[in-house]
Design a protein around this motif. Structure first.
Motif, PDB file in Angstrom:
ATOM      1  N   PHE A 338       0.868  -1.185   0.000  1.00 11.10           N
ATOM      2  CA  PHE A 338       0.000   0.000   0.000  1.00 11.10           C
ATOM      3  C   PHE A 338       0.904   1.234   0.000  1.00 11.10           C
ATOM      4  CE2 PHE A 338      -2.039  -3.520   2.060  1.00 11.10           C
ATOM      5  CZ  PHE A 338      -3.295  -3.558   1.478  1.00 11.10           C
ATOM      6  N   HIS A 339       0.456   2.284  -0.687  1.00 14.30           N
ATOM      7  CA  HIS A 339       1.279   3.486  -0.798  1.00 14.30           C
ATOM      8  C   HIS A 339       0.474   4.701  -0.350  1.00 14.30           C
ATOM      9  CE1 HIS A 339       4.494   1.499  -3.214  1.00 14.30           C
ATOM     10  NE2 HIS A 339       3.494   0.670  -3.486  1.00 14.30           N
ATOM     11  N   SER A 340       1.048   5.501   0.533  1.00 12.93           N
ATOM     12  CA  SER A 340       0.370   6.709   1.001  1.00 12.93           C
ATOM     13  C   SER A 340       0.592   7.844   0.004  1.00 12.93           C
ATOM     14  CB  SER A 340       0.917   7.110   2.372  1.00 12.93           C
ATOM     15  OG  SER A 340       2.241   7.614   2.245  1.00 12.93           O
ATOM     16  N   ALA A 341      -0.185   8.893   0.163  1.00 14.31           N
ATOM     17  CA  ALA A 341      -0.060  10.048  -0.728  1.00 14.31           C
ATOM     18  C   ALA A 341       1.305  10.701  -0.588  1.00 14.31           C
ATOM     19  CB  ALA A 341      -1.160  11.064  -0.416  1.00 14.31           C
ATOM     20  N   ASP A 342       1.937  10.520   0.583  1.00  8.70           N
ATOM     21  CA  ASP A 342       3.239  11.134   0.814  1.00  8.70           C
ATOM     22  C   ASP A 342       4.383  10.134   0.603  1.00  8.70           C
ATOM     23  OD1 ASP A 342       1.807  10.074   2.983  1.00  8.70           O
ATOM     24  OD2 ASP A 342       3.177  10.938   4.428  1.00  8.70           O
ATOM     25  N   ASN A 343       4.098   9.085  -0.205  1.00  7.81           N
ATOM     26  CA  ASN A 343       5.147   8.175  -0.692  1.00  7.81           C
ATOM     27  C   ASN A 343       5.767   7.318   0.408  1.00  7.81           C
ATOM     28  OD1 ASN A 343       6.480   7.097  -2.894  1.00  7.81           O
ATOM     29  ND2 ASN A 343       8.262   8.440  -2.645  1.00  7.81           N
ATOM     30  N   ILE A 344       4.934   6.891   1.346  1.00  9.89           N
ATOM     31  CA  ILE A 344       5.368   5.902   2.336  1.00  9.89           C
ATOM     32  C   ILE A 344       4.788   4.559   1.919  1.00  9.89           C
ATOM     33  CG2 ILE A 344       5.107   5.145   4.741  1.00  9.89           C
ATOM     34  CD1 ILE A 344       5.133   8.148   5.483  1.00  9.89           C
ATOM     35  N   VAL A 345       5.602   3.513   1.973  1.00 15.44           N
ATOM     36  CA  VAL A 345       5.169   2.179   1.554  1.00 15.44           C
ATOM     37  C   VAL A 345       4.769   1.369   2.785  1.00 15.44           C
ATOM     38  CG1 VAL A 345       5.826   0.045   0.389  1.00 15.44           C
ATOM     39  CG2 VAL A 345       6.744   2.232  -0.408  1.00 15.44           C
ATOM     40  N   GLY A 346       3.562   0.819   2.747  1.00 13.52           N
ATOM     41  CA  GLY A 346       3.111  -0.080   3.799  1.00 13.52           C
ATOM     42  C   GLY A 346       3.006  -1.494   3.238  1.00 13.52           C
ATOM     43  N   ILE A 347       3.535  -2.461   3.962  1.00 13.41           N
ATOM     44  CA  ILE A 347       3.466  -3.861   3.536  1.00 13.41           C
ATOM     45  C   ILE A 347       2.794  -4.670   4.640  1.00 13.41           C
ATOM     46  CG2 ILE A 347       4.797  -5.931   2.945  1.00 13.41           C
ATOM     47  CD1 ILE A 347       6.960  -4.019   1.840  1.00 13.41           C
TER      48      ILE A 347
END
Length: 493
Positions: A338-347
């Motif tokens: 998953f990717h946030s609007a501020d370019n943080i990646v969640g796995i």
């Protein structure tokens, strides 16, 4: 699946040796029941000795509810002359054979492939299901995430259902026109005879590491349970094993099946090599064919190799198989990004064993291309193997810049006790980068709060699960939902 008229008891018992029958044997059985509360006239009630309760305690209840026959290991003190009692050495083993016969032996009319191992079972079974549907077959899936008949989803409560439910599902799949079924085979299923009576076209071994020692007691018993699956395979089946796992050869020592192998490291029937691996995909060479896949990570390279091998062993064209495989996505909760609007990646990943967690974190480490921080949120389940708890924390610390230890499914244990055991695995040099936050939602939110653009947050342990089990109650909780909430509620400007 014409069982509306029932099956004669004599027919159901024809493949079972060592039975002692007390009462009339010319009985018509309308249904097979494990739960005495669901017994009705015409039922065969099966008294199982389980880990929590002993079904023999409920024989009288079943008789009073109208059971026509009782399958048991020990006769009750009170014998009803109008009821037939079948005494066997092992009720679970006999139940598997009876259930197969009752539902018309559906596994013999399907191409049934089983997948066993500590990690990768769900991914391999799901990939096979997706692949063969893509090849034009009607298929069934039996997995931890869900049971599926084509597009119809049937909720899953166990990795492998009991033998009655399992044969009922296989019969349904056959009735719906399925030709192929792919299923996870857990160590519990083998030890508890849930797969007894089934005929497999093939079996796949992924790997084996410490897990489920709460049930098996020793690692040796766990290995024997996994090996028991391959011991049962017929001569007509294939046994496809990962020879990069040092216990791969042990699995097939006594199998009658045709032994085939897959590997990333040595010569094998199906040989793979990772050419490149990024967050967007993986480039591999498999048996001299170069292919780009949408799934990533070394662990998925093994999964893809086993799926390719199984498909070829089932007679499919290698090039067509690789073409369809290249378009597949990972199952829910398996390295799901998953990717946030501020370019943080969640796995979000189901990794709940030390080996699985290390595989995922090694993959993330390999995929990093700069100074991105890795923030790991991880917990351990209650009433399960406690030995792995400090190991999980140690591994998280080894590969992460920040670690947040949190609650998983505490079940009947105090989450504080579980976290205290995990904390013992944190090396002294890593104390400062490790935080304990029991509330899982708060832990996930904290991980996001501490993240900067391009950082990677791993939320491990629950994957596809949408609940937290606390004191016997399942409360709605979905890591993916909570991560999405964090992304929306705390945008970084």
């Amino acid at each position: 699946m014409d069982i509306d008229k029932g099956k004669s008891l004599n027919t159901l018992l024809q493949n079972i040796s060592g039975t002692t029958i007390t009462g009339p044997s010319d009985v018509l059985i309308q249904n097979l029941i494990l739960d005495s509360r669901r017994v009705s006239a015409g039922s065969l009630f099966v008294a199982l000795r389980g880990t929590q309760t002993d079904g023999h305690q409920f024989i009288d209840t079943a008789v009073n509810s109208g059971a026509s026959a009782i399958l048991c290991e020990e006769l009750p003190a009170n014998i009803n002359p109008e009821v037939t009692y079948i005494t066997v050495k092992d009720s679970a083993e006999a139940m598997g054979l009876i259930a197969s016969e009752f539902y018309g032996n559906p596994s013999k009319r399907l191409t049934l492939v089983g997948v066993t191992g500590t990690n990768g079972k769900t991914s391999v079974a799901t990939f096979l299901f997706q692949l063969f549907r893509g090849l034009g077959y009607r298929c069934g899936l039996l997995s931890t995430v869900q049971n599926q008949v084509e597009d119809e989803v049937i909720p899953s409560t166990h990795t492998t259902p009991d033998s009655i439910a399992l044969n009922q599902l296989l019969a349904l799949m056959l009735e719906k026109g399925c030709s192929h079924v792919f299923m996870e085979v857990s160590s519990h299923a083998v030890a508890q005879h849930r797969i007894t009576g089934l005929q497999f076209a093939g079996g796949i071994f992924t790997n084996i590491t410490h897990d489920h020692l709460d049930f098996h007691k020793t690692f040796d018993n766990y290995i024997k349970a996994k090996k028991g699956f391959f011991d049962q395979l017929p001569k007509s089946a294939f046994a496809l094993v990962n020879v990069d796992d040092r216990r791969g050869s042990v699995m097939v020592q006594n199998t009658k099946a045709k032994i085939e192998t897959y590997s990333l490291q040595t010569m094998a029937s199906f040989k793979g090599k990772i050419i490149s691996d990024t967050l967007t995909g993986m480039h591999m060479e498999i048996n001299m064919h170069e292919v780009w896949f949408r799934v990533i990570g070394r662990f998925n390279a093994y999964n893809l190799l086993s799926v390719f091998g199984a498909a070829v062993l089932l007679g499919e064209d290698p090039e067509i198989v690789l073409t369809v495989l290249s378009a597949l996505k990972s199952p829910p909760g398996r390295f799901e990004q998953f990717h946030s609007a501020d370019n943080i990646v969640g796995i979000v990943d189901y990794a709940h064993t030390p080996d699985a967690l290390e595989n995922v974190l090694q993959t993330i480490t390999h995929l990093r291309h700069g100074n991105e921080k890795v923030i790991t949120v991880v917990g351990c389940g209650g009433n399960r193997d406690a030995e792995k708890r400090p190991k999980m924390a140690e591994i998280a610390c080894k590969y992460s810049n920040r670690v947040i230890l949190t609650s998983d499914n505490p079940r009947y244990e105090d989450p504080t006790d579980i976290l205290d055991q995990m904390r013992k695995g944190v090396p002294p040099l890593d104390y400062k980068k490790t935080t304990v936050i029991e509330d899982r939602k708060e832990a996930i939110f904290r991980a996001y709060e501490e993240a900067s653009p391009e950082d990677i947050i791993l939320i491990a342990g629950k994957g596809h699960e949408n609940y937290q089990e606390i004191k016997g109650v399942k409360h709605h909780f979905d890591d993916k939902e909570v991560l999405g909430q964090a992304f929306l509620e705390y945008p970084k400007n």
